[in-house]
Design an enzyme around this catalytic site. Sequence first.
Site, mmCIF file in Angstrom:
data_model
loop_
_atom_site.group_PDB
_atom_site.id
_atom_site.type_symbol
_atom_site.label_atom_id
_atom_site.label_comp_id
_atom_site.label_asym_id
_atom_site.label_seq_id
_atom_site.Cartn_x
_atom_site.Cartn_y
_atom_site.Cartn_z
ATOM 1 C CG ASP A 59 -2.281 0.492 0.957
ATOM 2 O OD1 ASP A 59 -3.251 -0.211 1.250
ATOM 3 O OD2 ASP A 59 -2.378 1.610 0.383
ATOM 4 C CG ASP A 109 -4.595 5.677 0.891
ATOM 5 O OD1 ASP A 109 -5.530 4.875 1.004
ATOM 6 O OD2 ASP A 109 -4.502 6.723 1.546
ATOM 7 C CD GLU A 158 -8.855 4.389 -1.690
ATOM 8 O OE1 GLU A 158 -8.006 5.234 -1.400
ATOM 9 O OE2 GLU A 158 -9.769 4.068 -0.924
ATOM 10 C CG HIS A 187 -8.986 -1.385 4.290
ATOM 11 N ND1 HIS A 187 -8.735 -1.455 2.922
ATOM 12 C CD2 HIS A 187 -8.589 -0.158 4.669
ATOM 13 C CE1 HIS A 187 -8.200 -0.325 2.511
ATOM 14 N NE2 HIS A 187 -8.112 0.486 3.541
ATOM 15 C CG ASP A 188 -11.479 2.083 3.338
ATOM 16 O OD1 ASP A 188 -10.899 2.487 2.319
ATOM 17 O OD2 ASP A 188 -10.951 2.042 4.475
HETATM 18 O O1 TEU Z 1 -9.599 5.442 1.743
HETATM 19 C C1 TEU Z 1 -10.057 6.648 1.179
HETATM 20 C C2 TEU Z 1 -11.521 6.570 1.109
HETATM 21 O O2 TEU Z 1 -12.102 6.852 0.092
HETATM 22 C C3 TEU Z 1 -12.211 6.034 2.303
HETATM 23 O O3 TEU Z 1 -11.556 6.531 3.469
HETATM 24 C C4 TEU Z 1 -13.613 6.585 2.313
HETATM 25 O O4 TEU Z 1 -13.545 7.936 1.949
HETATM 26 C C5 TEU Z 1 -14.131 6.498 3.719
HETATM 27 O O5 TEU Z 1 -14.006 5.182 4.145
HETATM 28 C C6 TEU Z 1 -15.583 6.956 3.703
HETATM 29 O O6 TEU Z 1 -16.408 5.877 3.381
HETATM 30 C C7 TEU Z 1 -8.197 5.316 1.863
HETATM 31 C C8 TEU Z 1 -7.944 4.091 2.728
HETATM 32 O O7 TEU Z 1 -8.473 2.944 2.075
HETATM 33 C C9 TEU Z 1 -8.620 4.326 4.061
HETATM 34 O O8 TEU Z 1 -8.505 3.161 4.891
HETATM 35 C C10 TEU Z 1 -7.953 5.505 4.727
HETATM 36 O O9 TEU Z 1 -8.666 5.804 5.919
HETATM 37 C C11 TEU Z 1 -7.962 6.741 3.822
HETATM 38 O O10 TEU Z 1 -7.630 6.467 2.466
HETATM 39 C C12 TEU Z 1 -6.924 7.743 4.303
HETATM 40 O O11 TEU Z 1 -5.631 7.210 4.071
#
Ligand code: TEU
Length: 602
Positions: free
Chosen positions: A178, A278, A336, A407-408
């Site tokens: 990542d 990310d 992403e 994971h989100d």
């Molecule tokens: O995620 C960015 C993102 O789009 C998500 O955080 C989403 O905006 C949020 O979950 C609202 O639903 C990336 C990573 O995958 C996330 O784990 C991090 O928290 C974020 O960036 C910041 O690095």
Amino acid sequence: MNRESKIKEIYANPVGHDVISKLLLQTGKKKSLVTNPLVGNLKLKTVERFLKKKVGTDFFDAVLELLNSEKDVPVTEHGAISRAWWKEAVFYQIYPKSFADSNGDGIGDLRGIIGKLDYLKELGVDALWLSPIYESPMDDNGYDISNYEAINPDFGTMEDFDELLNEVHKRGMKLIMDLVINHTSDEHPWFKEALENPDSKYRNYYFFREGGENPPNNWLSFFGGSAWNHYENKNLWGLHLFSKKQMDLNWESSEMRDDIIAMINRWLDKGVDGFRMDVINYISKSEGLKDGNEFIGDLMGFPGVEKYFYGPHLHDYLKEIRARAFEPHGAFSVGETPGIGMEMAKLVTGEERKELDMIFSFDHLETPGHTKYEDYVYDLNFYRDYQIEWAQNYGTNHRSALFYNNHDNPRMLSKVNPVPEYNGAVAKLLCAMQMTLPGTPFVFQGDEMGLSNYDFKSIDDINDLEGKWMYRDLLKDHTEEEAFKIVVAGTRDHTRVLLPWNENAPFKQKENEQVREFYRKLIKFRKEEPEIIYGDFTVYRKDKDLFTYSRKLEGRECIVDCNLSTGKKKEYVPGDRYKKVFSSNSDNGYLGDYGVNIFVLK
Ligand code: TEU
Ligand code: CA
């Protein structure tokens, strides 16, 4: 583009197409609303007359600024798909903190992953994506990096990492890491020096603004509150799109770019096969960091997002990173890219663009008009239509990422049907589509176990900062019970609990074993069928709750017949030139609840 432009011209613009598509998705409206000739021939100034009160005058300025920032037109090809390992691979995302714990401290770790490599090899996955393992205060579980080139001791040592990478390669698998380069932790030495020393070269590595009682603009953080920290004793403001401890990097600084690119090269020199990048589309902020349009902010939930989700130098930075790091190593990149739709995705992943290989788009994760923090039933008819749209319009010089979970987000299984008795059938249906639709599959840890959402009992069980701030925010006008119900519907913690490896775990039940066996067989099947990896896509049936499609290449054909809901449906009968090679929940001519059949030409 200007106010004399017609809606149809705006919809033909890649940014216009995606912004309008997003607006339609968020508001649950159909595409025909803008593609009918009456609306299509309206000039923007006419639409503005109707909407100005609602959206504000700067809405149209903001949209035109975005549209005019993109001069290029995507190239959409429909010829043969060029070969690449990452088009043939099945990826598996590992969230190290909750994948496998080797030393019993309750935290997943690198030695735990090493101990599961034979399990993953036997499952058949080809490439692993590790969420961040770098040194971090863990404010955002490792997406707040304080040292890009040291391993978080909770996860292990650099020697453990070297062994993991070696063991992955020994098994003929690949490893992508990542790459979080939109921001660093505020505990990163660069930031600490930048804050302390105004003459430091690192001061320009971040977005600082001096003076003023109020934040420099109206941007909000994704994790609550203003996107600006106030350092009162220094009369400074610092930008953070995410948590207060995740400080945005200023990509306009060539010195900062040099340092980041040197770091990427050192990881690639170690033999890492590529990166998941990310929120990589956020790295270019628009000139002057101006206020975001309130209407867009309300709609998207985050004022300011149109000022950075597709910034003016995004392509320049992506081309530079690729040319100076990925290209020389032949490394893979998947960005992403929250908010990027199909047309903009073509402009960051087209093979001729030399930017990214693939992106994760997220517009399939919620059905129209719904958001993550809603407890609703996900209608797979929408997923079918979404996949058909991308399969038919994305072009063969772009590659879709096929995933349900990460994971989100909460587990898709629970959104489609939370009733436990359907878990097995739904899990197999999702697997069958993921392994046979056009694109590259990304399995999230535990999907193969048929895992559904976790049964959190109280807000004290929620660790993720996103869920915590939402809960606090909701308490302003909800009871504790209502607030907890909303948070539990969408909390990222559902996919961050330790996987249940132990013997008496629910996933060890017979049905979950069957799910994993189904994943193993389908992954193996996909490898053996080039028409799935590189073939054409044709829809045979898309009536309500049905999805029957074919994959063809050089005389080979695979047909997939899906029941997208409960209630039996007459199965597709392809004729005696085909043989049924997989069947889940179907018999004597009918597909049962979420049943799926797969045929191949004899
Ligand atoms: O995620 C960015 C993102 O789009 C998500 O955080 C989403 O905006 C949020 O979950 C609202 O639903 C990336 C990573 O995958 C996330 O784990 C991090 O928290 C974020 O960036 C910041 O690095
Ligand atoms: Ca551990």
